[in-house]
Design an enzyme around this catalytic site. Sequence first.
Site, PDB file in Angstrom:
ATOM      1  N   LYS A  77       0.820  -1.206  -0.207  1.00 56.75           N
ATOM      2  CA  LYS A  77       0.135   0.081  -0.149  1.00 56.75           C
ATOM      3  C   LYS A  77       0.972   1.341   0.054  1.00 56.75           C
ATOM      4  O   LYS A  77       2.182   1.207   0.579  1.00 56.75           O
ATOM      5  CB  LYS A  77      -0.944  -0.044   1.333  1.00 56.75           C
ATOM      6  CG  LYS A  77      -2.171   0.789   0.889  1.00 56.75           C
ATOM      7  CD  LYS A  77      -3.214  -0.043   0.095  1.00 56.75           C
ATOM      8  CE  LYS A  77      -4.559   0.797  -0.118  1.00 56.75           C
ATOM      9  NZ  LYS A  77      -5.458   0.066  -0.873  1.00 56.75           N
ATOM     10  N   GLY A  78       0.356   2.413  -0.473  1.00 58.03           N
ATOM     11  CA  GLY A  78       0.943   3.576  -0.486  1.00 58.03           C
ATOM     12  C   GLY A  78       0.399   4.552  -0.106  1.00 58.03           C
ATOM     13  O   GLY A  78      -1.154   4.544  -0.069  1.00 58.03           O
TER      14      GLY A  78
END
Length: 476
Positions: free
Chosen positions: A107-108
Amino acid sequence: MKAAKEPSFRESVDLMFNRAVALMDMPPGLEEKIRVCNSTYTVRFGVRLRGQIQTFTGYRSVHSEHMEPVKGGIRYSLAVNQDEVEALSALMTYKCALVEAPFGGAKGGLCVDPRQYEEHELELITRRFAYELAKRDLISPSQNVPAPDMGTGEREMAWIADQYRRMNTTDINASACVTGKPIHAGGIQGRTEATGRGVQYALREFFRHPEDVAKAGLAGRLDGKRVIVQGLGNVGYHAAKFLSSEDGAKITAIIEHDGALTDEAGLDVDAVKQWITAHGGVTGYPDATHVEDGARVLEAECDILLPAALEGVIHLGNADRVRAPLIIEAANGPITAGGDQVLRDKGTVIIPDMYANAGGVTVSYFEWVKNLSHIRFGRMGRRQEEARHQLIVDELERLDEHLGHAWSMTPDFKQKYLRGAGELELVRSGLDDTMRTAYQSMSEMWHSRNDVSDLRTAAYLVSIGRVARSYKEKGL
């Protein structure tokens, strides 16, 4: 207001993981390996905007590399923090395993309010963020593949893909470095609607299991069911639109940041969406009752509650007042661990987020495969399929003439039957099959074990078991 002892989002994910692994026979070392986040990269970079340098903070978290590349969206929000990104990356691991997409979880996030910047400014910010990630192999077709999330969309993905291509001019698979791109930039048909469409397919599959429907105190099919939708963004809008227009469900309430609209006869989803786009919220919409305290509508009577906005909206402070017998988590983590316990004690059936909103990553998988294969789905076989169907139609028409019109085909049968499947039809077919298969694995786990009391625990058991097998096969 939330209760004082409410667990954080990350704590909720860990609590739910722990609840599942307590029912598994797994070595403690492997359990810890699956639970912990492998790595989180924090980047702080400057961009010259409006005559001065502004510094931004971003994250890219990799939870598990039991399969590569790792997969997970990038969100733009001022609320982004390391704990949230790591919790979301863990959910991505379990989600991909549950729907059998061959990815690890990532995830970012970038701490930015995209509404505060012009388009060209956002492009500068996005390209610099992509540069910082790509030069560390945190964007790569074979290692780490982002996608859209809250606050980002096709536009941002196109910028990221172009930035990666500029940095890797000889990479023939550069388009596969990110998914959720526009069609003309290597995207795939059906990606924009994918998560909402997946919610629809999830509910359809749930209602194909009468024993599961009965556990929720419901009966029959989706037709006529009253649905409350919280959040009419991309996911909520498409889910509400398809459920109402294709399955006969009634959207009796829509909750947004400035209140809620209610109408027991059913709201016009497209009309509400157009109003929100034009006015920035639901206030003033003329064809429904406006409720200023939107959160209170989460507690209104309905058949299905569909939270499709932020995490933690159902918690210890309000879970006991939620009356929906069936909740489908279209958002990530809309129910905290504490709220989940209260709802389960009441007998509420919850279709968990790691399954319910997996449509996005499923179609992202199809887009990644399309980019690697360098050919549009349906291009090779569509006309051959139509030619084979034409043989059958020709024979039916010959029989029709021979029998003297004693019988005839349904008027639009020929047109429908002769049309070969294009990319959109194939994407929807693949998504439908994925959602059906994943639900069946959850439901089987739910009903086959006396110690599994809910679908969330069943989903964790299925997904953690698959991740564990993958690690074992690697020799861990």
